[in-house]
Design a protein around this motif. Structure first.
Motif, PDB file in Angstrom:
ATOM      1  N   SER A 204     -11.678  10.314 -20.300  1.00 40.62           N
ATOM      2  CA  SER A 204     -10.604   9.566 -19.652  1.00 40.62           C
ATOM      3  C   SER A 204     -11.092   8.146 -19.385  1.00 40.62           C
ATOM      4  O   SER A 204     -12.289   7.894 -19.272  1.00 40.62           O
ATOM      5  CB  SER A 204     -10.177  10.221 -18.332  1.00 40.62           C
ATOM      6  OG  SER A 204     -11.233  10.203 -17.390  1.00 40.62           O
TER       7      SER A 204
ATOM      8  N   GLU B 231      -9.620   4.530 -17.124  1.00 37.09           N
ATOM      9  CA  GLU B 231      -8.571   3.933 -16.303  1.00 37.09           C
ATOM     10  C   GLU B 231      -9.068   2.629 -15.705  1.00 37.09           C
ATOM     11  O   GLU B 231     -10.265   2.419 -15.509  1.00 37.09           O
ATOM     12  CB  GLU B 231      -8.159   4.898 -15.184  1.00 37.09           C
ATOM     13  CG  GLU B 231      -9.289   5.316 -14.269  1.00 37.09           C
ATOM     14  CD  GLU B 231      -8.851   6.363 -13.254  1.00 37.09           C
ATOM     15  OE1 GLU B 231      -9.506   6.437 -12.196  1.00 37.09           O
ATOM     16  OE2 GLU B 231      -7.872   7.085 -13.523  1.00 37.09           O
TER      17      GLU B 231
ATOM     18  N   VAL C 226      -7.940  -0.058 -12.534  1.00 31.09           N
ATOM     19  CA  VAL C 226      -7.109  -0.344 -11.364  1.00 31.09           C
ATOM     20  C   VAL C 226      -7.113  -1.841 -11.152  1.00 31.09           C
ATOM     21  O   VAL C 226      -8.166  -2.445 -10.892  1.00 31.09           O
ATOM     22  CB  VAL C 226      -7.636   0.393 -10.123  1.00 31.09           C
ATOM     23  CG1 VAL C 226      -6.755   0.083  -8.929  1.00 31.09           C
ATOM     24  CG2 VAL C 226      -7.696   1.891 -10.384  1.00 31.09           C
TER      25      VAL C 226
ATOM     26  N   ALA D 167      -3.254  -4.364 -17.464  1.00 31.15           N
ATOM     27  CA  ALA D 167      -4.695  -4.308 -17.200  1.00 31.15           C
ATOM     28  C   ALA D 167      -5.412  -5.489 -17.842  1.00 31.15           C
ATOM     29  O   ALA D 167      -6.147  -5.357 -18.811  1.00 31.15           O
ATOM     30  CB  ALA D 167      -5.259  -2.996 -17.739  1.00 31.15           C
TER      31      ALA D 167
ATOM     32  N   ALA E 279     -12.765  -0.560 -13.378  1.00 31.63           N
ATOM     33  CA  ALA E 279     -12.602   0.193 -14.624  1.00 31.63           C
ATOM     34  C   ALA E 279     -13.507   1.418 -14.555  1.00 31.63           C
ATOM     35  O   ALA E 279     -14.701   1.306 -14.267  1.00 31.63           O
ATOM     36  CB  ALA E 279     -12.974  -0.662 -15.827  1.00 31.63           C
ATOM     37  N   THR E 280     -12.941   2.570 -14.821  1.00 31.15           N
ATOM     38  CA  THR E 280     -13.692   3.826 -14.762  1.00 31.15           C
ATOM     39  C   THR E 280     -13.586   4.538 -16.096  1.00 31.15           C
ATOM     40  O   THR E 280     -12.482   4.776 -16.597  1.00 31.15           O
ATOM     41  CB  THR E 280     -13.149   4.746 -13.652  1.00 31.15           C
ATOM     42  OG1 THR E 280     -13.189   4.050 -12.404  1.00 31.15           O
ATOM     43  CG2 THR E 280     -13.985   6.010 -13.540  1.00 31.15           C
TER      44      THR E 280
END
Length: 228
Positions: free
Chosen positions: A156, A158, A160, A167, A176-177
């Protein structure tokens, strides 16, 4: 007495098998990760003339040649070897080569093993004797090949970006993860490179102030390394 020959005998011994020269085994296809279907290239110089070649993957276990086929260049001339046997770790083909011939062989449709690690190979060439179904070993050699890479999976990702809808990293505070899984062990000193691509024509602007590397959640998500 007097230095003369007293006795002698003639006994059969083992056959002397020449060794293949200048062996190279590399990944030729774009996919390198464990479990991927890709192409392998084999380069060598044969000593004796031969009609067959046997390729055996010694390690790591898990190579699969069942759907493989090959294209060869023999001293610059293109040919298509006939597959005789293609199974998990063995590929045997009809390929007529001359003495001291430079062979470049590309084997397509090979599935790499699920286990990462250095590869080791045995190559042997054979000649067919007239009136006999048994092939005679001509040349043989064992050589190290390429390193089978582990498989890196992004489970995954993502980012924020606060109130901003898209983004576009770098326009405001962003986290960012990326959740990554690797079949190969990562040790101290190993390099982990992450590339971000997207966000339309303006691209990503990634200038992190902090970074953390954590273990999997099932292991407690412990902090392994950090950079500030």
């Amino acid at each position: 007495v007097g230095g003369g020959l007293v006795s002698s005998a003639l006994l059969p011994s083992w056959p002397v098998v020449p060794r293949l020269l200048s062996i190279s085994v590399q990944v030729a296809g774009p996919l390198h990760a464990s479990g991927a279907v890709t192409s392998l290239s084999f380069h060598y110089v044969g000593v004796l003339a031969a009609q067959e070649i046997l390729i055996t993957a010694l390690m790591p276990q898990g190579f699969d040649f069942q759907d493989a086929f090959a294209v060869a260049h023999l001293s610059g001339q293109r040919s298509f070897p006939q597959v005789l046997v293609a199974k998990l770790d063995t590929l045997r083909m009809v390929m007529i080569t001359g003495k001291q011939e430079l062979v470049s062989l590309q084997v397509l449709g090979v599935r790499l093993p699920l286990v990462d690690g250095p590869s080791r190979w045995q190559l042997a060439t054979y000649s067919l004797q007239e009136g006999s179904e048994e092939a005679v070993l001509c040349d043989q050699a064992v050589a190290n090949g390429f390193h089978v890479a582990g498989r890196l999976t992004v489970t995954s990702a993502e980012a924020v970006t606060g109130d901003q809808a898209t983004a576009l990293l770098g326009r405001n505070d962003t986290i960012a993860t990326l959740h990554l899984e690797s079949t190969a062990a990562m040790l101290a000193g190993d390099l982990l490179r992450v590339e971000l691509d997207g966000a339309g024509s303006q691209g990503f602007y990634a200038f992190p102030e902090t970074a953390e590397l954590r273990s999997a959640a099932v292991l407690g998500g412990e902090l392994l390394a950090t950079w500030v």
